[in-house]
Design a protein around this motif. Structure first.
Motif, mmCIF file in Angstrom:
data_model
loop_
_atom_site.group_PDB
_atom_site.id
_atom_site.type_symbol
_atom_site.label_atom_id
_atom_site.label_comp_id
_atom_site.label_asym_id
_atom_site.label_seq_id
_atom_site.Cartn_x
_atom_site.Cartn_y
_atom_site.Cartn_z
ATOM 1 N N UNK A 68 2.538 54.899 28.503
ATOM 2 C CA UNK A 68 1.245 54.466 28.413
ATOM 3 C C UNK A 68 0.410 55.153 27.482
ATOM 4 N N UNK A 69 0.434 56.540 27.333
ATOM 5 C CA UNK A 69 -0.229 57.355 26.368
ATOM 6 C C UNK A 69 0.316 56.992 24.948
ATOM 7 N N UNK A 70 1.609 56.699 24.884
ATOM 8 C CA UNK A 70 2.163 56.666 23.493
ATOM 9 C C UNK A 70 1.455 55.293 22.969
ATOM 10 N N UNK A 85 0.722 46.715 30.966
ATOM 11 C CA UNK A 85 1.781 46.220 30.281
ATOM 12 C C UNK A 85 3.142 46.990 30.863
ATOM 13 N N UNK A 86 2.921 48.439 31.085
ATOM 14 C CA UNK A 86 4.076 49.188 31.496
ATOM 15 C C UNK A 86 4.313 48.928 33.086
ATOM 16 N N UNK A 87 3.160 48.700 33.950
ATOM 17 C CA UNK A 87 3.384 48.483 35.067
ATOM 18 C C UNK A 87 4.098 47.036 35.528
ATOM 19 N N UNK A 96 -6.627 52.354 27.902
ATOM 20 C CA UNK A 96 -5.479 52.586 28.607
ATOM 21 C C UNK A 96 -5.212 51.396 29.417
ATOM 22 N N UNK A 97 -6.053 50.609 29.656
ATOM 23 C CA UNK A 97 -5.816 49.531 30.852
ATOM 24 C C UNK A 97 -5.043 48.737 30.385
ATOM 25 N N UNK A 98 -5.070 48.143 29.240
ATOM 26 C CA UNK A 98 -4.013 47.144 28.495
ATOM 27 C C UNK A 98 -2.612 47.837 28.854
#
Length: 397
Positions: free
Chosen positions: A392-394, A298-300, A292-294
């Motif tokens: 993020x999950x998607x 990106x979302x942040x 999830x970190x990438x």
């Protein structure tokens, strides 16, 4: 230079270096003659180091008891251990193992003097009774390089399943007296564990660096840790000596720093999501972080560019991108893109599986998002909407 006020909470005394496990018996003997040794069920106990270690305990006049931890620790496991050993007058608890072993031992040490259930103190699901200590003196010896539990005040405990949880028993009294970091103990870690733990450590460092509570003292430690990950993760993972030994040293150092930084300034959206994901699905914590970190980065970045363009974390993400890519000349926009792409490539190179490999489906997202706003999410550099957390999950389903 004018700095905003900050404070640093209690840290363990730190012993770092090859062979430092040999210092543990003498350190433990300072507290008395009865030691409880907490380990995993295999690994260290199946190695020649085990007999050498317990023989050295006895040579220092220590009587030792042994308790093993398998898998992620639960409140029941902690309570059972406290019940088993509370009448043995344990003077010191020694944990040798991965994050689960250290977390379990930390809680056991905290409750041995009192004999009550850890559910009395577990945040969010327990009785919310304040813990005032004292804790049994605790020595933490990590055999993996991921969680940094050797430097924190929290013991993460979980109950698996749809009605489960992953929560912390947290107090400064629980901080280990000593964190003994011996990179030699990482040599038996398989590549998949090195990968997952290494990405856990890196994510903790990155999230601490951009935390809404960040300060210059912790920034320096987080930066040093990220440099160590850059230099050591893939050489440790590839396992080719002598470079692998140097990589393990770097990663042991990075994991220690990640524990220090997260304990001081908190984490972010990846760890906010890791709590429900780890409770509801059989997904290893380090895999959550590496997967999830990438996407979270990106979302942040997109959220801050849209709503908070002056947020300091934007420039910090850019600094990390330039450092990891070895491109000091890049502007912020280019370095943001480079950071995201590099983290995607790291995940692919390390063969970290996507969320759907663990039975996670799109229809599970509302439950995960609804339970993601724990303490870690509170220090994310920007408050994310439910839709942004879902995105993020998607990106990693």
């Amino acid at each position: 230079m004018e700095l905003a006020a900050f404070s640093i909470s209690r840290l363990p005394r730190i012993y770092y270096g090859s062979g430092r496990i040999n210092d543990v018996p003498a350190l433990a003997a300072n507290y008395g003659t009865n030691a409880l040794v907490v380990t995993g069920k295999q690994s260290f106990c199946a190695s020649p180091r085990w007999k050498i270690f317990v023989d050295s305990l006895e040579a220092k006049g220590l009587h030792w008891l042994h308790f093993t931890v398998s898998g992620e620790p639960s409140p029941t496991l902690v309570d059972d251990a406290v019940m088993q050993f509370r009448d043995d007058k344990v003077d010191v608890v020694i944990a040798i193992g991965g994050g689960s072993v250290l977390d379990a031992a930390k809680a056991i040490a905290g409750l041995l003097p009192h004999g009550n259930s850890v559910m009395d103190h577990l945040e969010g699901v327990g009785k919310n009774i304040p813990y005032h200590g004292p804790s049994t003196p605790f020595i933490a010896v990590p055999t993996t390089a991921g969680t940094g539990s050797e430097a924190t005040k929290n013991s993460v405990l979980s109950v698996a399943g749809r009605d489960g949880f992953k929560k912390s028993f947290r107090d400064e009294c629980l901080v280990p007296e000593y964190a003994v970091i011996d990179p030699d103990l990482l040599a038996s870690c398989p590549p998949e564990l090195v990968a997952a733990d290494g990405m856990d450590a890196f994510t903790q460092l990155l999230e601490s660096y951009v935390s809404s509570k960040a300060n210059p003292f912790i920034d320096a430690l987080a930066w040093s840790g990220m440099l160590a990950v850059k230099e050591g993760l893939f050489t440790a993972w590839e396992g080719k000596e002598p470079a692998a030994s140097q990589g393990r040293s770097a990663m042991a150092y990075a994991a220690l720093l990640s524990g220090i930084t997260l304990a001081q300034v908190g984490l972010g959206s990846v760890h906010g999501l890791a709590s429900p994901l780890g409770a509801y699905f059989p997904i290893p914590h380090g895999v959550v972080c590496g997967t999830l970190v990438a996407a979270a980065t990106e979302i942040n970045i997109k959220a801050m560019q849209s709503r908070e363009p002056s947020n300091k974390a934007l420039s910090k993400y850019a600094q990390v991108g330039r450092m990891l890519a070895d491109r000091p000349e890049m502007d912020d926009g280019s370095s943001h893109a480079a950071l995201i792409e590099l983290l995607v490539q790291w995940s692919k190179r390390l063969n970290l599986p996507r969320l759907n490999n663990y039975g996670i489906k799109v229809e599970d997202f509302p439950l995960i998002v609804a339970n993601s706003r724990g303490s870690s999410m509170l220090t994310n550099p920007i408050v994310l909407t439910d839709n942004e957390i879902t995105n993020i999950l998607s990106l990693r389903i």
